[in-house]
Write a protein that holds these residues in place. Structure first.
Motif, mmCIF file in Angstrom:
data_model
loop_
_atom_site.group_PDB
_atom_site.id
_atom_site.type_symbol
_atom_site.label_atom_id
_atom_site.label_comp_id
_atom_site.label_asym_id
_atom_site.label_seq_id
_atom_site.Cartn_x
_atom_site.Cartn_y
_atom_site.Cartn_z
ATOM 1 N N VAL A 85 0.885 -1.174 0.000
ATOM 2 C CA VAL A 85 0.000 0.000 0.000
ATOM 3 C C VAL A 85 0.916 1.215 0.000
ATOM 4 O O VAL A 85 1.249 1.766 1.035
ATOM 5 C CB VAL A 85 -0.913 0.002 1.242
ATOM 6 C CG1 VAL A 85 -1.948 1.115 1.112
ATOM 7 C CG2 VAL A 85 -1.594 -1.331 1.440
ATOM 8 N N GLY A 144 3.686 7.966 10.624
ATOM 9 C CA GLY A 144 3.024 6.910 9.862
ATOM 10 C C GLY A 144 1.872 6.329 10.637
ATOM 11 O O GLY A 144 1.574 6.756 11.767
ATOM 12 N N SER A 146 1.600 3.303 11.855
ATOM 13 C CA SER A 146 1.996 2.491 13.011
ATOM 14 C C SER A 146 2.109 3.367 14.252
ATOM 15 O O SER A 146 1.636 3.003 15.333
ATOM 16 C CB SER A 146 3.346 1.819 12.748
ATOM 17 O OG SER A 146 3.288 1.059 11.571
ATOM 18 N N HIS A 185 -3.191 -5.385 10.898
ATOM 19 C CA HIS A 185 -1.787 -5.058 10.626
ATOM 20 C C HIS A 185 -0.932 -5.333 11.862
ATOM 21 O O HIS A 185 -1.391 -5.177 12.995
ATOM 22 C CB HIS A 185 -1.705 -3.570 10.256
ATOM 23 C CG HIS A 185 -0.386 -3.152 9.706
ATOM 24 N ND1 HIS A 185 0.626 -2.659 10.504
ATOM 25 C CD2 HIS A 185 0.090 -3.151 8.442
ATOM 26 C CE1 HIS A 185 1.670 -2.366 9.743
ATOM 27 N NE2 HIS A 185 1.370 -2.657 8.485
ATOM 28 N N THR A 238 -10.291 -2.858 11.596
ATOM 29 C CA THR A 238 -9.521 -2.407 10.435
ATOM 30 C C THR A 238 -10.448 -1.934 9.326
ATOM 31 O O THR A 238 -11.401 -2.610 8.960
ATOM 32 C CB THR A 238 -8.615 -3.542 9.904
ATOM 33 O OG1 THR A 238 -7.879 -4.084 10.997
ATOM 34 C CG2 THR A 238 -7.657 -3.017 8.848
ATOM 35 N N GLY A 240 -9.955 -1.449 5.866
ATOM 36 C CA GLY A 240 -9.033 -1.694 4.759
ATOM 37 C C GLY A 240 -7.837 -2.505 5.245
ATOM 38 O O GLY A 240 -6.816 -1.937 5.619
ATOM 39 N N VAL A 242 -4.559 -4.786 5.034
ATOM 40 C CA VAL A 242 -3.451 -4.700 4.090
ATOM 41 C C VAL A 242 -3.542 -5.771 3.006
ATOM 42 O O VAL A 242 -3.337 -5.492 1.829
ATOM 43 C CB VAL A 242 -2.113 -4.834 4.839
ATOM 44 C CG1 VAL A 242 -0.979 -5.033 3.863
ATOM 45 C CG2 VAL A 242 -1.851 -3.593 5.646
ATOM 46 N N ALA A 269 -5.394 3.116 8.115
ATOM 47 C CA ALA A 269 -4.171 3.581 7.446
ATOM 48 C C ALA A 269 -4.278 3.396 5.936
ATOM 49 O O ALA A 269 -3.855 4.253 5.157
ATOM 50 C CB ALA A 269 -2.946 2.846 7.987
ATOM 51 N N TYR A 270 -4.858 2.293 5.538
ATOM 52 C CA TYR A 270 -5.041 2.042 4.111
ATOM 53 C C TYR A 270 -6.372 2.612 3.633
ATOM 54 O O TYR A 270 -6.423 3.353 2.646
ATOM 55 C CB TYR A 270 -4.958 0.530 3.872
ATOM 56 C CG TYR A 270 -5.345 0.017 2.505
ATOM 57 C CD1 TYR A 270 -5.397 0.836 1.379
ATOM 58 C CD2 TYR A 270 -5.639 -1.333 2.334
ATOM 59 C CE1 TYR A 270 -5.750 0.328 0.134
ATOM 60 C CE2 TYR A 270 -5.976 -1.840 1.092
ATOM 61 C CZ TYR A 270 -6.051 -1.006 -0.002
ATOM 62 O OH TYR A 270 -6.411 -1.516 -1.221
ATOM 63 N N ASP A 296 -3.563 7.550 6.835
ATOM 64 C CA ASP A 296 -2.202 7.716 6.325
ATOM 65 C C ASP A 296 -2.168 8.596 5.074
ATOM 66 O O ASP A 296 -2.298 8.109 3.959
ATOM 67 C CB ASP A 296 -1.630 6.336 5.953
ATOM 68 C CG ASP A 296 -0.550 5.864 6.919
ATOM 69 O OD1 ASP A 296 -0.214 6.614 7.855
ATOM 70 O OD2 ASP A 296 -0.047 4.747 6.733
ATOM 71 N N HIS A 298 0.319 9.563 3.650
ATOM 72 C CA HIS A 298 1.359 9.123 2.717
ATOM 73 C C HIS A 298 0.918 7.907 1.895
ATOM 74 O O HIS A 298 1.678 7.404 1.089
ATOM 75 C CB HIS A 298 2.737 8.934 3.384
ATOM 76 C CG HIS A 298 2.861 7.843 4.401
ATOM 77 N ND1 HIS A 298 3.835 7.872 5.378
ATOM 78 C CD2 HIS A 298 2.179 6.703 4.615
ATOM 79 C CE1 HIS A 298 3.735 6.777 6.135
ATOM 80 N NE2 HIS A 298 2.734 6.062 5.686
ATOM 81 N N LYS A 299 -0.322 7.497 2.083
ATOM 82 C CA LYS A 299 -0.887 6.508 1.173
ATOM 83 C C LYS A 299 -1.824 7.234 0.189
ATOM 84 O O LYS A 299 -1.384 7.681 -0.842
ATOM 85 C CB LYS A 299 -1.555 5.388 1.956
ATOM 86 C CG LYS A 299 -0.495 4.513 2.665
ATOM 87 C CD LYS A 299 -1.072 3.436 3.529
ATOM 88 C CE LYS A 299 0.061 2.588 4.118
ATOM 89 N NZ LYS A 299 -0.413 1.726 5.206
HETATM 90 C C1 LIG Z 1 0.225 0.837 5.972
HETATM 91 C C2 LIG Z 1 -0.622 0.297 7.070
HETATM 92 C C3 LIG Z 1 -0.227 0.388 8.398
HETATM 93 C C4 LIG Z 1 1.108 0.925 8.809
HETATM 94 O O1 LIG Z 1 1.218 2.258 8.505
HETATM 95 P P1 LIG Z 1 2.664 2.913 8.311
HETATM 96 O O2 LIG Z 1 2.334 4.254 7.809
HETATM 97 O O3 LIG Z 1 3.393 2.046 7.327
HETATM 98 O O4 LIG Z 1 3.312 2.905 9.648
HETATM 99 C C5 LIG Z 1 -1.089 -0.050 9.382
HETATM 100 N N1 LIG Z 1 -2.282 -0.586 9.062
HETATM 101 C C6 LIG Z 1 -2.691 -0.710 7.799
HETATM 102 C C7 LIG Z 1 -4.035 -1.308 7.528
HETATM 103 C C8 LIG Z 1 -1.876 -0.271 6.751
HETATM 104 O O5 LIG Z 1 -2.286 -0.388 5.488
#
Ligand SMILES: *Cc1c(COP(=O)(O)O)cnc(C)c1O
Length: 479
Positions: A85, A144, A146, A185, A238, A240, A242, A269-270, A296, A298-299
């Motif tokens: 992702v 991020g 995490s 995750h 969650t 989304g 990963v 995050a996703y 996130d 940055h995604k």
């Molecule tokens: C990418 C992701 C994370 C981690 O996020 P980072 O920005 O890489 O620390 C956690 N949970 C999910 C579902 C993700 O897609």
């Protein structure tokens, strides 16, 4: 004059070299290799050289960028970079980062960064609006997802455990238990370990046939823990996952958390930024009921690394968990300003909000809506295309932009070879996936540069692979 600034001539030269580098990178991208073979000799040279006593100057430095750094860097921005992702940065990223580095604001307390403090607050408030959080919500940009989840669980502990600040978990009798799904995750486990909750107090709840947390199993696990004298404390759902992009049943989980008085954290995050698209709101509507949520930029906002975000529904709780008195950083309070050191773990902190804000300013939210919508459609297209090829099977429904499939009858090694061959021939960088013990291949279209032609190219190659395979070719000749 300090030797650590550039002369006017050097500034001009650095500007020219930078523009040339950015321009060439952009132009060459579509034809370039997505996963260049690292130049091991040059990289080993980096280690062989001692710290340089004398500098190589601006031109020397740009030469090193071009001959050593760029050639051995994965082309995340390539339109067929479809592993993980992870997406390409948006077009103003490099410029916003340069400005942030130039003004070097320290985003800890507001006198060191007045504009940054307000820009971050505005980004946080916009994102809280996307999620549907109330105005009392507060948040912070993190390095991020995490770290956002780590901070969310720290906030949830501080909220739940009496005397947490004084004694931590050292005096609480009953172990606290956090619930998440088997598809969650790893950052959830990591946060639980780092915060002293312990991995044995993380329940990985099974999922249903669509890889979503099984709410009946969750309720049963909570009940079993209570009977055993443990203290259910938090659920991390969650939005989304990963692997498959599945979205846990957030409404039902929120109902259960309300009934059981548990903190609900949503790891979005996703997926959470897909809330930008109206049509996905129903799937993720329950996200707005969370106590806290990770997302996130940055995604899906295609910010350059690093930009995560934590939002907490009751912002006072985030502050209560993170604010400390400090004798030398006393600042006068100002309702316009935020002291972000009181909302997170870091003291010195860079101006992450600028790159997120800049992209939203330059392109407008509609451009991001369109980009995310396009990735959703391309994933559907790829999913349908795979279903139409006899010899390929989807491993999971395509909910967001992750497309997981298996080459029927192929071993893990054979699929690994296929992923490798696709990267080497520059068809695409795909990734491996394991779902319910089944090994497969995953394309994740978190890429605003991917087009329908890129997807068609991948489908064409997949069809050829399956045909050759059925004609009895060996795995080694997959290409
Ligand atoms: C990418 C992701 C994370 C981690 O996020 P980072 O920005 O890489 O620390 C956690 N949970 C999910 C579902 C993700 O897609």
């Amino acid at each position: 004059m300090s030797e650590l600034v550039l002369t006017e001539g050097e500034r001009v030269r650095a500007g020219e070299r930078l523009l040339a580098l950015l321009d060439r990178y952009e132009r060459e991208l579509p034809q370039a290799e997505v996963l260049p073979e690292p130049d091991r000799e040059r990289l080993a040279d980096l280690l062989a050289n001692s710290m340089p006593d004398k500098g190589i100057g601006v031109d020397g430095l740009f030469d090193r960028f071009e001959d050593t750094i760029l050639p051995s860097s994965t082309r995340v921005a390539h339109p067929r970079f479809l592993a993980y992702v992870l997406g390409p940065p948006n077009g103003v990223a490099a410029y916003a980062e340069a400005v942030a580095a130039t003004i070097n604001q320290n985003c800890n307390f507001w006198q060191l960064s007045p504009a940054a403090s307000v820009v971050e607050r505005s980004v946080v408030e916009w994102l809280a609006g996307v999620v549907g959080f109330p105005t009392a919500a507060k948040g912070i940009l993190t390095a991020g997802g995490s770290l956002a989840t780590l901070q969310a669980l720290a906030t949830a502990l501080n909220d739940r455990v009496p005397g947490f600040r004084q004694s931590g978990l050292q005096r609480s009798a009953a172990p606290l238990v956090v619930y998440t799904s088997v598809e969650a995750h790893r950052s959830v486990d990591k946060a639980a370990v780092i915060l002293g909750v312990g991995i044995e107090n993380v329940r990985h709840i099974p999922t249903d046939d669509q890889n979503r947390m099984d709410v009946a199993a969750l309720a049963a696990a909570i009940d079993a823990d209570r009977r055993a004298g443990r203290e259910p404390w938090c659920v991390v759902a969650t939005c989304g996952t990963v692997a498959t992009g599945s979205v846990d049943p957030l409404e039902a989980i929120a109902d259960l958390c309300a009934e059981q008085e548990l903190w609900l954290h949503v790891d979005g995050a996703y997926g959470a930024l897909f809330l930008l698209c109206e049509e996905i709101r129903e799937l993720m509507g329950g996200a707005a009921r969370a106590d806290s949520i990770t997302l996130d930029p940055h995604k899906l906002l295609f910010a350059p690394m690093e930009a995560g975000c934590l939002l907490v529904r009751d912002g006072a709780k985030l502050r209560a968990a993170h604010a400390f008195d400090s004798s030398y950083l006393t600042v006068t309070e100002d309702p316009l300003m935020t002291d972000y050191m009181d909302y997170g773990f870091q003291l010195s902190r860079n101006f992450k909000a600028l790159k997120v804000w800049s992209a939203l300013q330059a392109f407008g939210v509609d451009a991001f809506r369109d980009a995310t919508r396009r990735t959703l459609r391309l994933a559907q297209h790829l999913g349908r295309g795979i279903e139409a090829v006899p010899g390929l099977t989807l491993l999971a429904p395509v909910t967001l932009t992750a497309v997981c499939f298996v080459v029927d009858g192929a071993s893990e090694a054979e699929q690994t070879a296929l992923i490798k061959a696709f990267a080497e021939e520059n068809t695409a960088l795909l990734g491996p996936v394991v779902i319910n013990g089944k090994h497969g291949i995953r394309a994740c279209i978190t890429n605003h540069r991917t087009t329908i032609d890129d997807i068609e190219l991948i489908l064409t190659r997949l069809r050829e692979v399956v045909e050759k395979r059925e004609a009895g070719c060996l795995p080694a000749s997959l290409g």
